[in-house]
Design an enzyme around this catalytic site. Sequence first.
Site, PDB file in Angstrom:
ATOM      1  N   SER A 143       0.577  -1.403  -0.141  1.00 50.69           N
ATOM      2  CA  SER A 143      -0.325   0.245  -0.126  1.00 50.69           C
ATOM      3  C   SER A 143       1.148   1.126  -0.410  1.00 50.69           C
ATOM      4  CB  SER A 143      -1.008  -0.024   1.549  1.00 50.69           C
ATOM      5  OG  SER A 143      -1.108   1.501   1.401  1.00 50.69           O
ATOM      6  N   TYR A 201      -0.913  -0.957  10.395  1.00 50.43           N
ATOM      7  CA  TYR A 201      -1.230  -1.107   9.180  1.00 50.43           C
ATOM      8  C   TYR A 201      -0.051  -0.597   7.880  1.00 50.43           C
ATOM      9  CZ  TYR A 201      -3.790  -1.102   4.585  1.00 50.43           C
ATOM     10  OH  TYR A 201      -4.568  -1.416   2.542  1.00 50.43           O
TER      11      TYR A 201
HETATM   12  N1  LIG Z   1      -8.995  -0.185  -1.057  1.00 47.18           N
HETATM   13  C1  LIG Z   1      -7.782   0.547  -0.331  1.00 47.18           C
HETATM   14  O1  LIG Z   1      -7.658   1.930  -0.761  1.00 47.18           O
HETATM   15  C2  LIG Z   1      -6.164   0.044  -0.189  1.00 47.18           C
HETATM   16  C3  LIG Z   1      -5.551   0.552  -0.723  1.00 47.18           C
HETATM   17  C4  LIG Z   1      -4.051   0.084  -0.569  1.00 47.18           C
HETATM   18  C5  LIG Z   1      -3.689  -1.491  -0.780  1.00 47.18           C
HETATM   19  N2  LIG Z   1      -4.976  -2.256  -0.164  1.00 47.18           N
HETATM   20  C6  LIG Z   1      -4.879  -3.348   0.022  1.00 47.18           C
HETATM   21  O2  LIG Z   1      -5.632  -3.854  -1.227  1.00 47.18           O
HETATM   22  C7  LIG Z   1      -5.933  -5.470  -0.527  1.00 47.18           C
HETATM   23  C8  LIG Z   1      -7.448  -5.380  -0.769  1.00 47.18           C
HETATM   24  O3  LIG Z   1      -8.195  -5.081  -0.016  1.00 47.18           O
HETATM   25  P1  LIG Z   1      -9.165  -4.129  -0.352  1.00 47.18           P
HETATM   26  O4  LIG Z   1      -9.419  -2.893  -0.582  1.00 47.18           O
HETATM   27  O5  LIG Z   1     -10.602  -4.884  -1.882  1.00 47.18           O
HETATM   28  O6  LIG Z   1     -10.489  -4.519   0.150  1.00 47.18           O
HETATM   29  P2  LIG Z   1     -11.849  -5.783   0.989  1.00 47.18           P
HETATM   30  O7  LIG Z   1     -12.009  -5.481  -0.197  1.00 47.18           O
HETATM   31  O8  LIG Z   1     -11.719  -5.614   2.306  1.00 47.18           O
HETATM   32  O9  LIG Z   1     -11.273  -7.346   0.516  1.00 47.18           O
HETATM   33  C9  LIG Z   1      -9.750  -7.665   1.464  1.00 47.18           C
HETATM   34  C10 LIG Z   1     -10.159  -9.567   0.785  1.00 47.18           C
HETATM   35  O10 LIG Z   1      -8.732  -9.746   1.811  1.00 47.18           O
HETATM   36  C11 LIG Z   1      -9.724 -11.217   2.346  1.00 47.18           C
HETATM   37  N3  LIG Z   1      -9.386 -11.335   3.573  1.00 47.18           N
HETATM   38  C12 LIG Z   1      -9.373 -10.335   5.120  1.00 47.18           C
HETATM   39  N4  LIG Z   1      -8.706 -11.562   5.624  1.00 47.18           N
HETATM   40  C13 LIG Z   1      -8.429 -12.605   5.298  1.00 47.18           C
HETATM   41  C14 LIG Z   1      -8.363 -14.159   5.215  1.00 47.18           C
HETATM   42  N5  LIG Z   1      -7.645 -13.914   6.905  1.00 47.18           N
HETATM   43  N6  LIG Z   1      -7.872 -14.851   4.947  1.00 47.18           N
HETATM   44  C15 LIG Z   1      -8.532 -14.685   3.456  1.00 47.18           C
HETATM   45  N7  LIG Z   1      -8.337 -14.174   3.290  1.00 47.18           N
HETATM   46  C16 LIG Z   1      -8.969 -12.915   3.603  1.00 47.18           C
HETATM   47  C17 LIG Z   1     -11.268 -10.635   2.883  1.00 47.18           C
HETATM   48  O11 LIG Z   1     -12.298 -11.758   2.243  1.00 47.18           O
HETATM   49  P3  LIG Z   1     -12.945 -12.301   3.541  1.00 47.18           P
HETATM   50  O12 LIG Z   1     -13.453 -11.493   3.907  1.00 47.18           O
HETATM   51  O13 LIG Z   1     -13.907 -13.080   2.440  1.00 47.18           O
HETATM   52  O14 LIG Z   1     -11.606 -13.856   4.215  1.00 47.18           O
HETATM   53  C18 LIG Z   1     -11.524  -9.946   0.953  1.00 47.18           C
HETATM   54  O15 LIG Z   1     -11.786 -10.744   0.013  1.00 47.18           O
HETATM   55  C19 LIG Z   1      -5.678  -5.867   0.710  1.00 47.18           C
HETATM   56  O16 LIG Z   1      -4.197  -6.000   1.127  1.00 47.18           O
HETATM   57  C20 LIG Z   1      -5.147  -3.725   1.280  1.00 47.18           C
HETATM   58  O17 LIG Z   1      -4.835  -3.887   2.561  1.00 47.18           O
HETATM   59  C21 LIG Z   1      -6.154  -1.203  -0.218  1.00 47.18           C
END
Ligand SMILES: NC(=O)c1ccc[n+]([C@@H]2O[C@H](COP(=O)([O-])OP(=O)(O)OC[C@H]3O[C@@H](n4cnc5c(N)ncnc54)[C@H](OP(=O)(O)O)[C@@H]3O)[C@@H](O)[C@H]2O)c1
Length: 259
Positions: A141, A154
């Site tokens: 991130s 985080y």
């Molecule tokens: N959105 C942003 O602005 C942003 C910015 C920078 C980086 N990121 C990174 O991008 C990645 C995806 O995030 P997102 O924004 O798409 O969030 P999200 O919509 O909440 O998706 C997170 C995903 O991770 C899965 N997950 C969480 N804990 C887990 C576990 N213990 N085992 C297996 N799966 C797990 C969730 O599925 P389940 O709940 O079904 O397990 C979900 O599919 C993350 O690493 C996040 O830190 C996001």
Amino acid sequence: MPMPTTILITGASSGIGAALALEYAAPGVTLHLGARNTERLEAVAVAARAAGATVAITTVDVTDAESIRRWVIAADDSMPLDLIIANAGVSAGTSGLQGAEPDAQVRAVFATNLDGVLNTILPILPRMAARGRGQLALVSSLAGYRGMPSAPSYCASKAAVKVFGEALRGTVHSSGVKVSVVCPGYVRTPLTDVNDFPMPFLMETDKAARLIRRGLERDKARIAFPWPLAATVWLLQALPPAWIDPILRRLPGKAAQVA
Ligand SMILES: NC(=O)c1ccc[n+]([C@@H]2O[C@H](COP(=O)([O-])OP(=O)(O)OC[C@H]3O[C@@H](n4cnc5c(N)ncnc54)[C@H](OP(=O)(O)O)[C@@H]3O)[C@@H](O)[C@H]2O)c1
């Protein structure tokens, strides 16, 4: 670089992971999608199959090293994996707290964001190295560029993923395995939907998935976007803490719970 046709994605039930599954979904592509929520995973699988992909879903928790090792190895046994995207992650902050993050929150964030990535990629590395090909995408991130008082665990978990991936890329270069670190800014997903503060340059998931795919096709070391936010965090980490800390202390943060 040849297009990947066998792809494993963690955190594919939602947000960026689901958008990546749909970005890659096409005839001739096999997707292995994992997350904890089976219903949401199935919904993504239905959409990916409609686009022509062959899809296998697995309900898996990335913090469970043995389960994820079995899943990754079984997927690779069925057909060698071209690309693994270690994307699963959680976030939580310090808003509403008087002091530091609770012990349980810190450990949960590190267990998913750092151990989860290692649990996903370490079992496959020797196999990809032996084949002399394969690609790993580690989702970090822009929050990993500089520790923010609003989200210590985080930021630190994402910094660890970023630095590990940068280093690993050089370590395994001669084996033919490619490693990229993905550093998104704000992307509209359930992870950011809970934020009640302004999120500059907020991006939709389909655009983020396209940028990630394009970066991986070019074997970019670091896929960081959007560029104005990437430039800002680069500057934040380059300037003296004495100048930056007073500003960061005033920035709003995410609520203190793993979401
Ligand atoms: N959105 C942003 O602005 C942003 C910015 C920078 C980086 N990121 C990174 O991008 C990645 C995806 O995030 P997102 O924004 O798409 O969030 P999200 O919509 O909440 O998706 C997170 C995903 O991770 C899965 N997950 C969480 N804990 C887990 C576990 N213990 N085992 C297996 N799966 C797990 C969730 O599925 P389940 O709940 O079904 O397990 C979900 O599919 C993350 O690493 C996040 O830190 C996001």
